[in-house]
Scaffold this motif. Structure first.
Motif, PDB file in Angstrom:
ATOM      1  N   ALA A 261       0.819  -1.223  -0.110  1.00 43.45           N
ATOM      2  CA  ALA A 261       0.032   0.086  -0.202  1.00 43.45           C
ATOM      3  C   ALA A 261       0.904   1.216   0.185  1.00 43.45           C
ATOM      4  O   ALA A 261       0.559   2.202  -0.591  1.00 43.45           O
ATOM      5  CB  ALA A 261      -0.896  -0.074   1.199  1.00 43.45           C
ATOM      6  N   ALA A 262       1.981   1.095   0.720  1.00 46.58           N
ATOM      7  CA  ALA A 262       2.782   2.416   0.678  1.00 46.58           C
ATOM      8  C   ALA A 262       3.533   2.783  -0.493  1.00 46.58           C
ATOM      9  O   ALA A 262       3.539   3.876  -0.968  1.00 46.58           O
ATOM     10  CB  ALA A 262       3.865   2.205   1.841  1.00 46.58           C
ATOM     11  N   LEU A 263       4.044   1.576  -1.330  1.00 45.42           N
ATOM     12  CA  LEU A 263       4.443   1.819  -2.744  1.00 45.42           C
ATOM     13  C   LEU A 263       3.326   2.159  -3.672  1.00 45.42           C
ATOM     14  O   LEU A 263       3.618   3.057  -4.551  1.00 45.42           O
ATOM     15  CB  LEU A 263       4.998   0.413  -3.179  1.00 45.42           C
ATOM     16  CG  LEU A 263       5.872   0.525  -4.246  1.00 45.42           C
ATOM     17  CD1 LEU A 263       7.230   1.274  -4.013  1.00 45.42           C
ATOM     18  CD2 LEU A 263       6.308  -1.147  -4.533  1.00 45.42           C
ATOM     19  N   GLY A 264       2.257   2.115  -3.288  1.00 43.28           N
ATOM     20  CA  GLY A 264       1.123   2.806  -4.045  1.00 43.28           C
ATOM     21  C   GLY A 264       1.095   2.519  -5.591  1.00 43.28           C
ATOM     22  O   GLY A 264       0.589   3.551  -6.411  1.00 43.28           O
ATOM     23  N   GLY A 265       1.126   1.298  -6.047  1.00 43.34           N
ATOM     24  CA  GLY A 265       1.123   0.920  -7.269  1.00 43.34           C
ATOM     25  C   GLY A 265       2.347   1.282  -8.405  1.00 43.34           C
ATOM     26  O   GLY A 265       2.624   1.103  -9.490  1.00 43.34           O
ATOM     27  N   ARG A 266       3.352   1.900  -7.654  1.00 42.61           N
ATOM     28  CA  ARG A 266       4.549   2.537  -8.471  1.00 42.61           C
ATOM     29  C   ARG A 266       5.358   0.981  -8.355  1.00 42.61           C
ATOM     30  O   ARG A 266       5.371   0.175  -7.827  1.00 42.61           O
ATOM     31  CB  ARG A 266       5.478   3.208  -7.491  1.00 42.61           C
ATOM     32  CG  ARG A 266       4.773   4.618  -7.286  1.00 42.61           C
ATOM     33  CD  ARG A 266       5.718   5.497  -6.396  1.00 42.61           C
ATOM     34  NE  ARG A 266       5.175   6.797  -6.030  1.00 42.61           N
ATOM     35  CZ  ARG A 266       4.472   6.914  -4.665  1.00 42.61           C
ATOM     36  NH1 ARG A 266       4.587   5.889  -3.822  1.00 42.61           N
ATOM     37  NH2 ARG A 266       4.110   8.141  -4.472  1.00 42.61           N
ATOM     38  N   ARG A 267       6.278   1.321  -9.511  1.00 45.22           N
ATOM     39  CA  ARG A 267       7.157   0.125 -10.017  1.00 45.22           C
ATOM     40  C   ARG A 267       8.323   0.297  -8.889  1.00 45.22           C
ATOM     41  O   ARG A 267       8.848   1.265  -8.752  1.00 45.22           O
ATOM     42  CB  ARG A 267       7.791   0.168 -11.226  1.00 45.22           C
ATOM     43  CG  ARG A 267       6.624   0.040 -12.611  1.00 45.22           C
ATOM     44  CD  ARG A 267       7.454   0.266 -13.824  1.00 45.22           C
ATOM     45  NE  ARG A 267       8.330   0.947 -14.100  1.00 45.22           N
ATOM     46  CZ  ARG A 267       7.962   2.427 -14.212  1.00 45.22           C
ATOM     47  NH1 ARG A 267       6.545   2.775 -14.638  1.00 45.22           N
ATOM     48  NH2 ARG A 267       8.790   3.566 -14.544  1.00 45.22           N
ATOM     49  N   GLY A 268       8.852  -0.992  -8.201  1.00 43.65           N
ATOM     50  CA  GLY A 268       9.887  -0.753  -7.357  1.00 43.65           C
ATOM     51  C   GLY A 268       9.802  -1.892  -6.495  1.00 43.65           C
ATOM     52  O   GLY A 268       9.224  -3.018  -6.712  1.00 43.65           O
ATOM     53  N   ALA A 269      10.692  -2.018  -5.247  1.00 46.11           N
ATOM     54  CA  ALA A 269      10.652  -2.948  -4.470  1.00 46.11           C
ATOM     55  C   ALA A 269      11.014  -2.509  -3.130  1.00 46.11           C
ATOM     56  O   ALA A 269      11.553  -1.452  -2.986  1.00 46.11           O
ATOM     57  CB  ALA A 269      11.828  -3.862  -4.892  1.00 46.11           C
ATOM     58  N   ILE A 270      10.637  -3.341  -2.039  1.00 46.03           N
ATOM     59  CA  ILE A 270      10.634  -3.105  -0.716  1.00 46.03           C
ATOM     60  C   ILE A 270      11.183  -4.261   0.255  1.00 46.03           C
ATOM     61  O   ILE A 270      10.596  -5.432  -0.158  1.00 46.03           O
ATOM     62  CB  ILE A 270       9.431  -2.417   0.138  1.00 46.03           C
ATOM     63  CG1 ILE A 270       8.975  -1.197  -0.586  1.00 46.03           C
ATOM     64  CG2 ILE A 270       9.631  -2.347   1.592  1.00 46.03           C
ATOM     65  CD1 ILE A 270       7.743  -0.730  -0.114  1.00 46.03           C
ATOM     66  N   VAL A 271      12.276  -4.325   0.885  1.00 46.67           N
ATOM     67  CA  VAL A 271      12.558  -5.330   1.654  1.00 46.67           C
ATOM     68  C   VAL A 271      12.753  -5.002   2.946  1.00 46.67           C
ATOM     69  O   VAL A 271      13.308  -3.996   3.412  1.00 46.67           O
ATOM     70  CB  VAL A 271      14.017  -5.962   1.124  1.00 46.67           C
ATOM     71  CG1 VAL A 271      14.515  -7.113   2.028  1.00 46.67           C
ATOM     72  CG2 VAL A 271      13.968  -6.314  -0.196  1.00 46.67           C
ATOM     73  N   ALA A 272      12.151  -5.757   3.976  1.00 48.30           N
ATOM     74  CA  ALA A 272      12.177  -5.347   5.316  1.00 48.30           C
ATOM     75  C   ALA A 272      12.677  -6.605   5.993  1.00 48.30           C
ATOM     76  O   ALA A 272      12.272  -7.634   5.836  1.00 48.30           O
ATOM     77  CB  ALA A 272      10.844  -4.980   6.013  1.00 48.30           C
ATOM     78  N   ILE A 273      13.794  -6.386   6.733  1.00 53.42           N
ATOM     79  CA  ILE A 273      14.527  -7.369   7.703  1.00 53.42           C
ATOM     80  C   ILE A 273      14.282  -7.245   9.021  1.00 53.42           C
ATOM     81  O   ILE A 273      14.356  -6.141   9.773  1.00 53.42           O
ATOM     82  CB  ILE A 273      16.122  -7.516   7.273  1.00 53.42           C
ATOM     83  CG1 ILE A 273      16.290  -7.817   5.911  1.00 53.42           C
ATOM     84  CG2 ILE A 273      16.767  -8.465   8.080  1.00 53.42           C
ATOM     85  CD1 ILE A 273      17.503  -8.005   5.253  1.00 53.42           C
ATOM     86  N   GLU A 274      14.192  -8.217  10.076  1.00 53.26           N
ATOM     87  CA  GLU A 274      14.151  -8.175  11.378  1.00 53.26           C
ATOM     88  C   GLU A 274      15.928  -8.330  11.774  1.00 53.26           C
ATOM     89  O   GLU A 274      16.287  -9.602  11.579  1.00 53.26           O
ATOM     90  CB  GLU A 274      13.646  -9.278  12.146  1.00 53.26           C
ATOM     91  CG  GLU A 274      13.528  -9.288  13.359  1.00 53.26           C
ATOM     92  CD  GLU A 274      12.504 -10.398  14.066  1.00 53.26           C
ATOM     93  OE1 GLU A 274      11.757 -10.162  15.018  1.00 53.26           O
ATOM     94  OE2 GLU A 274      12.638 -11.420  13.613  1.00 53.26           O
ATOM     95  N   PRO A 275      16.505  -7.253  12.356  1.00 55.85           N
ATOM     96  CA  PRO A 275      17.825  -7.430  12.533  1.00 55.85           C
ATOM     97  C   PRO A 275      18.420  -8.538  13.425  1.00 55.85           C
ATOM     98  O   PRO A 275      19.354  -9.058  13.249  1.00 55.85           O
ATOM     99  CB  PRO A 275      18.269  -6.033  13.223  1.00 55.85           C
ATOM    100  CG  PRO A 275      17.151  -5.155  12.522  1.00 55.85           C
ATOM    101  CD  PRO A 275      16.063  -6.054  12.546  1.00 55.85           C
TER     102      PRO A 275
END
Length: 638
Positions: A261-275
């Protein structure tokens, strides 16, 4: 004169009859002895052989494919399950003229030439003799009825109930969980043909592929008695299959949806890691696709739409997308400078808006053409001052830059179990000599210091490099798997169920305070009054350590300014942002890449903030006591 009448010689006739009887008897005796000998040979000497042949005609061994293990997210939400489906199968050895049988199937079900060609390709695929081959899945009740009415025209054709893989979350995890598909000829050559008897699907991408051996299980068998038509009359013996292990991933459905939802339909990538664990909490690559299309065989039309789309939905941007990291690598360059003793937090550089190598008129521009004056580490990071890092890169030199940045995982595969990951590129003198047949130039060192030039990284690598800042150099490879039936990835490796992979050595700074100094400089980016991300971080209830970045897509000539109106949308700069939070006790590290988003602080940073808020804050906007704690599965159900 009358002739004499000959008298009949009864004795001669009798001798002739006796001779003929003896000859006939001898022939009959010889035939009988031959028949007896043949019967003795067949029934005594060849008894075991012919008994086996008879049993093989009557008794068949059928494989029982195991049930594939399920895949869950960290809160117990099902990401991949198995659903019953009625399939149409063809046994070639029982079908006779099987091509004619396929023609009848197409006629009965009113199908087209495309389906006919697909059926033939599936039947021709290599498999064990007398093994039914599914040619069509998910039959409707009407189709089942049509097959039943025309069964007399369809020898070797059956309707069978099977479990088929299903992805209830659709496109959300297409690039992380992946999907299964039909086993092809190349895969058939390398698989254990015994253990995959009766199995027609295999993991193709993502966790489905990497954990194939864990998810698949062990095949079972049935000895069945059949009639002359091949119909099963009864089961004589059964060895039950061993189902595959269920696996639980670190992925969180709620966070995945929040990131999308935050990316909002844009082309792209998100990676979230638990340190703390290296667990991948969310992995978004947009646009995505529905993996269910591939399970039973995607149509030519649907595949062509995905393959030919200009937005490349099949392309995993999070793992395979390679982009110049831009200024997001400045924290790692800063740590290298501190650890090498070339700078201190108070070291200052004068910025007139550009940098020049000694004896060279070429100007390497700062993004702020008017310059920032005297800048130290905190201000250089907050302002993303290029001149400061141009100077630091030259002081370090390409050899030390390569050594330090490679230690953060740049230019190499960093994940433990993400199959499709690309290595990227961390350039060096040796690399250029081998690949370009040229020497390394000082100007290339200058731009490497701000993440430009030859350097290419994936969003996953940027997330891992940021995680290493958050953990003060403690290496834990990013991983999807949380556990498989109670076993960790390391335990699976120890049992031989996964190929072992070594973890790189921890990064040890000469002074532990260097980690704090770099972290504080990243905090200034979002909470310092002159930080490029101040608008994003000023109202946060927790402190964020982050860094924005912009990566050029097309080169700009010396002396020219970036003008978005003169560029096509797909030629505009990529926007990047990396961060971890809370800065004092990191619970999440995030990397965001927005293709052609132009502004790291203006476009990518707000996306990262939304992802961190979704993980760290409750519904009232307060910090959660345990962000990674397990939540009831129903809370995350769609």
């Amino acid at each position: 004169m009358p002739q004499p009448i000959p008298l009949k010689d009864h004795e001669h006739d009798a001798r002739l009859v006796r001779a003929r009887v003896l000859v006939g008897a001898a022939i009959l005796l010889a035939l009988a002895l031959g028949l007896v000998a043949r019967m003795f040979y067949l029934q005594v000497i060849q008894y075991e052989h012919h008994t086996t042949l008879a049993e093989n005609n009557r008794i068949h061994v059928q494989p029982l494919p195991p049930t594939r293990g399920l895949i869950y997210d960290r809160n117990g939400v099902i990401l991949a399950d198995n659903r019953p489906s009625f399939s149409l199968t063809v046994t070639r050895e029982r079908a006779g003229d099987w091509q004619q049988v396929l023609d009848v199937i197409v006629e009965v079900l009113a199908l087209g030439e495309e389906e006919r060609a697909l059926f033939e390709r599936r039947v021709r695929q290599g498999r064990r003799p007398f093994e039914p081959v599914p040619v069509m899945f998910e039959l409707s009740e009407e189709q089942i009825a049509r097959i039943a009415v025309n069964q007399f025209r369809l020898p070797g054709v059956d309707v069978a109930a099977q479990l088929v893989r299903h992805y209830p979350q659709g496109a959300h995890f297409a690039h992380s969980v992946g999907y299964v598909g039909r086993i092809n000829e190349q895969e058939l050559k390398r698989l254990d043909t015994i253990n995959y008897s009766g199995t027609h699907h295999i993991g193709k991408t993502g966790a489905e592929r990497f954990y194939e051996d864990v998810l698949h299980g062990q095949v079972g068998y049935e000895e069945v008695e059949t009639n002359a038509r091949g119909r099963v009359l009864r089961v004589l013996k059964r060895t039950a299959p061993i189902p595959g292990r269920d696996i639980t991933l670190h992925l969180d459905l709620a966070l995945q949806k929040a990131a999308e939802a935050a990316l909002g339909g844009r082309r792209g990538a998100i990676v979230a890691i638990e340190p703390a664990t290296g667990g991948v909490l969310a992995m978004v690559s947009q646009p995505s696709f529905d993996p269910n299309l591939f399970v039973t065989g995607i149509s030519f039309k649907d595949y062509a739409e995905l393959r030919d789309s200009i937005d490349r939905p099949l392309y995993n941007r999070a793992l395979r997308g390679l982009y110049p990291p831009g200024s997001t690598v400045k924290p790692q360059v800063a740590l290298a400078g501190l650890d090498a003793g070339l700078i201190t937090p108070l070291s200052r550089v004068w910025d007139p808006g550009f940098y020049q190598l000694p004896g060279n008129t070429h100007k390497y521009r700062n993004w702020n053409r008017s310059g920032d004056g005297w800048v130290d580490l905190n201000l250089a990071m907050a302002r993303s001052n290029d001149t400061y890092f141009y100077d630091l890169a030259i002081k370090l030199g390409i050899d030390r830059l390569h050594h330090y940045l490679s230690g953060f995982g740049l230019g190499q595969r960093v994940a433990l179990d993400l199959f499709e990951e690309a290595a990227g590129l961390m350039p060096s003198r040796e690399w250029k000599r081998l690949n370009r047949r040229q020497a390394w130039f000082p100007g290339e060192t200058v731009i490497t210091g701000i993440g430009q030039g030859y350097m290419l990284t994936s969003p996953l690598q940027l997330a891992q490099a940021t995680t290493l800042i958050a953990t003060r150099g403690r290496w834990t490879r990013p991983r999807l798997l949380r556990d498989a039936a109670g076993l960790s990835p390391e335990q699976l490796m120890a049992q031989g169920l996964l190929e072992p992979r070594e973890t790189p050595p921890d990064l040890v700074a000469k002074d532990e305070r260097y980690w704090d100094q770099v972290t504080q400089s990243m905090v200034e980016v979002l909470h310092g009054p002159r930080g490029t991300g101040f608008k994003v971080g000023k109202d946060s209830v927790y402190r964020i350590a982050g860094k924005s970045g912009t990566a050029q897509v097309v080169a700009i000539r010396q002396g020219e300014r970036y003008d978005r109106d003169k560029l096509r949308e797909r030629h505009r700069d990529h926007a990047l942002f990396v961060a971890f939070a809370p800065a004092e006790n990191p619970q999440i590290a995030v990397a965001v890449m927005v293709e052609n988003g132009e502004s790291g602080s203006g476009v990518a940073a707000p996306i990262a903030r939304q992802v961190m808020d979704a993980w760290l804050l409750d519904e009232q906007g307060r910090l959660k006591a345990d962000p990674g704690g397990m939540r009831p599965a129903q809370e995350n159900m769609p």
